[in-house]
Motif scaffolding. Sequence first.
Motif, PDB file in Angstrom:
ATOM      1  N   GLN A   1     -13.600  -2.125 -13.067  1.00 44.41           N
ATOM      2  CA  GLN A   1     -12.530  -1.430 -13.786  1.00 44.41           C
ATOM      3  C   GLN A   1     -11.788  -0.415 -12.907  1.00 44.41           C
ATOM      4  OE1 GLN A   1     -14.740   0.159 -17.234  1.00 44.41           O
ATOM      5  NE2 GLN A   1     -13.675  -1.353 -18.486  1.00 44.41           N
TER       6      GLN A   1
ATOM      7  N   HIS B   1      -9.167   0.725 -11.063  1.00 45.61           N
ATOM      8  CA  HIS B   1      -7.770   0.328 -10.898  1.00 45.61           C
ATOM      9  C   HIS B   1      -7.241   0.559  -9.484  1.00 45.61           C
ATOM     10  CE1 HIS B   1      -3.532   1.873 -10.957  1.00 45.61           C
ATOM     11  NE2 HIS B   1      -3.317   0.701 -11.503  1.00 45.61           N
ATOM     12  N   THR B   2      -7.555   1.705  -8.899  1.00 42.16           N
ATOM     13  CA  THR B   2      -7.033   2.060  -7.577  1.00 42.16           C
ATOM     14  C   THR B   2      -7.400   1.025  -6.520  1.00 42.16           C
ATOM     15  OG1 THR B   2      -7.222   4.399  -8.148  1.00 42.16           O
ATOM     16  CG2 THR B   2      -6.951   3.870  -5.826  1.00 42.16           C
TER      17      THR B   2
ATOM     18  N   CYS C   1      -7.806  -3.207 -17.129  1.00 36.21           N
ATOM     19  CA  CYS C   1      -7.005  -1.989 -17.272  1.00 36.21           C
ATOM     20  C   CYS C   1      -7.490  -1.178 -18.468  1.00 36.21           C
ATOM     21  CB  CYS C   1      -5.526  -2.333 -17.441  1.00 36.21           C
ATOM     22  SG  CYS C   1      -4.735  -2.888 -15.930  1.00 36.21           S
ATOM     23  N   ARG C   2      -7.593   0.155 -18.271  1.00 35.20           N
ATOM     24  CA  ARG C   2      -8.104   1.033 -19.327  1.00 35.20           C
ATOM     25  C   ARG C   2      -7.011   1.857 -20.000  1.00 35.20           C
ATOM     26  NH1 ARG C   2     -12.769   3.244 -15.380  1.00 35.20           N
ATOM     27  NH2 ARG C   2     -10.968   3.093 -13.996  1.00 35.20           N
ATOM     28  N   THR C   3      -5.861   1.975 -19.352  1.00 38.36           N
ATOM     29  CA  THR C   3      -4.778   2.779 -19.914  1.00 38.36           C
ATOM     30  C   THR C   3      -3.460   2.028 -19.785  1.00 38.36           C
ATOM     31  OG1 THR C   3      -4.184   3.878 -17.830  1.00 38.36           O
ATOM     32  CG2 THR C   3      -5.962   4.878 -19.135  1.00 38.36           C
TER      33      THR C   3
ATOM     34  N   GLU D   1      -0.822   3.189 -18.459  1.00 39.88           N
ATOM     35  CA  GLU D   1      -0.281   3.449 -17.123  1.00 39.88           C
ATOM     36  C   GLU D   1      -0.849   2.462 -16.108  1.00 39.88           C
ATOM     37  OE1 GLU D   1      -1.477   5.742 -19.160  1.00 39.88           O
ATOM     38  OE2 GLU D   1       0.394   6.787 -19.653  1.00 39.88           O
ATOM     39  N   GLU D   2      -2.167   2.194 -16.190  1.00 41.08           N
ATOM     40  CA  GLU D   2      -2.777   1.233 -15.278  1.00 41.08           C
ATOM     41  C   GLU D   2      -2.197  -0.158 -15.504  1.00 41.08           C
ATOM     42  OE1 GLU D   2      -7.187   3.358 -14.779  1.00 41.08           O
ATOM     43  OE2 GLU D   2      -7.016   1.393 -15.725  1.00 41.08           O
TER      44      GLU D   2
ATOM     45  N   ASP E   1       1.296  -0.396 -14.071  1.00 40.69           N
ATOM     46  CA  ASP E   1       1.236  -0.385 -12.605  1.00 40.69           C
ATOM     47  C   ASP E   1       0.954  -1.779 -12.059  1.00 40.69           C
ATOM     48  OD1 ASP E   1       1.373   0.772 -10.122  1.00 40.69           O
ATOM     49  OD2 ASP E   1      -0.631   1.617 -10.162  1.00 40.69           O
TER      50      ASP E   1
END
Length: 235
Positions: free
Chosen positions: A165, A167-168, A201-203, A205-206, A209
């Motif tokens: 999980q 994301h980065t 993705c958890r949000t 924004e993620e 992106d």
Amino acid sequence: MDSGKLEDAIGLFDTALGLDPTAVDALLHRANLRMLEGKPAEAKTDLEKCIELRPNHIFAHLRLATIYMAMDDAAGAKRALDDAERIDSQSSEVHSYRGELYFAQGQMVEAKAEFDRAIECDAGNPTAYVNAALAVMNTPGAGGGPPDIPEAIRLLEKAIDVDPQFHTAYVHLGQLKLSMATDLTTAREVISLYDKGLDYCRTAEELKDIVSMRILTVAQVDAASALKMDTLNMQ
């Protein structure tokens, strides 16, 4: 605080501390909130009070180091990290933060050593792998040659292995692999990587992106295919 209602959150933290001025967790969280508000001096005051009440509160020392770094006070950040390391020399977070301090100062060899130490202390810390990869990417190879790209890719892939999980890691790995793609098959693998990232993705924004990066990659691959190119290299 998590939903972005900062004024309401401040009111609640102030109330909590009015009831118990020694509530160290309230001080720690209010300091985090002050940083979100762009008030590092007030955050620093809360953290110093937190440390005064509980000298061995390692996260308060680490947050204080972050504030010093934001204020371009490398000496202050080092003092805070030294205090944190005295509390727990095996803390992965301590070594990660120290690595970030070296990174900000452009000392990539020292930064990489600290990130490696962070991994040794906690092999399940994905941030340490990503930071180590970034340090590698910013370190010239032998004789001033290119960085060790395969090692950076290995570290980013390991970050995803330990935390699917994270994301980065998908962002940096996708960008790096796409920049190094020598054929369209490799470029399409980047699309598959982003597809995997979308599942985790958890949000919002993620999600936005990775969707944006996937769209750009698909567009490049489709354009190259339409032009009957073997690579994304336009030259």
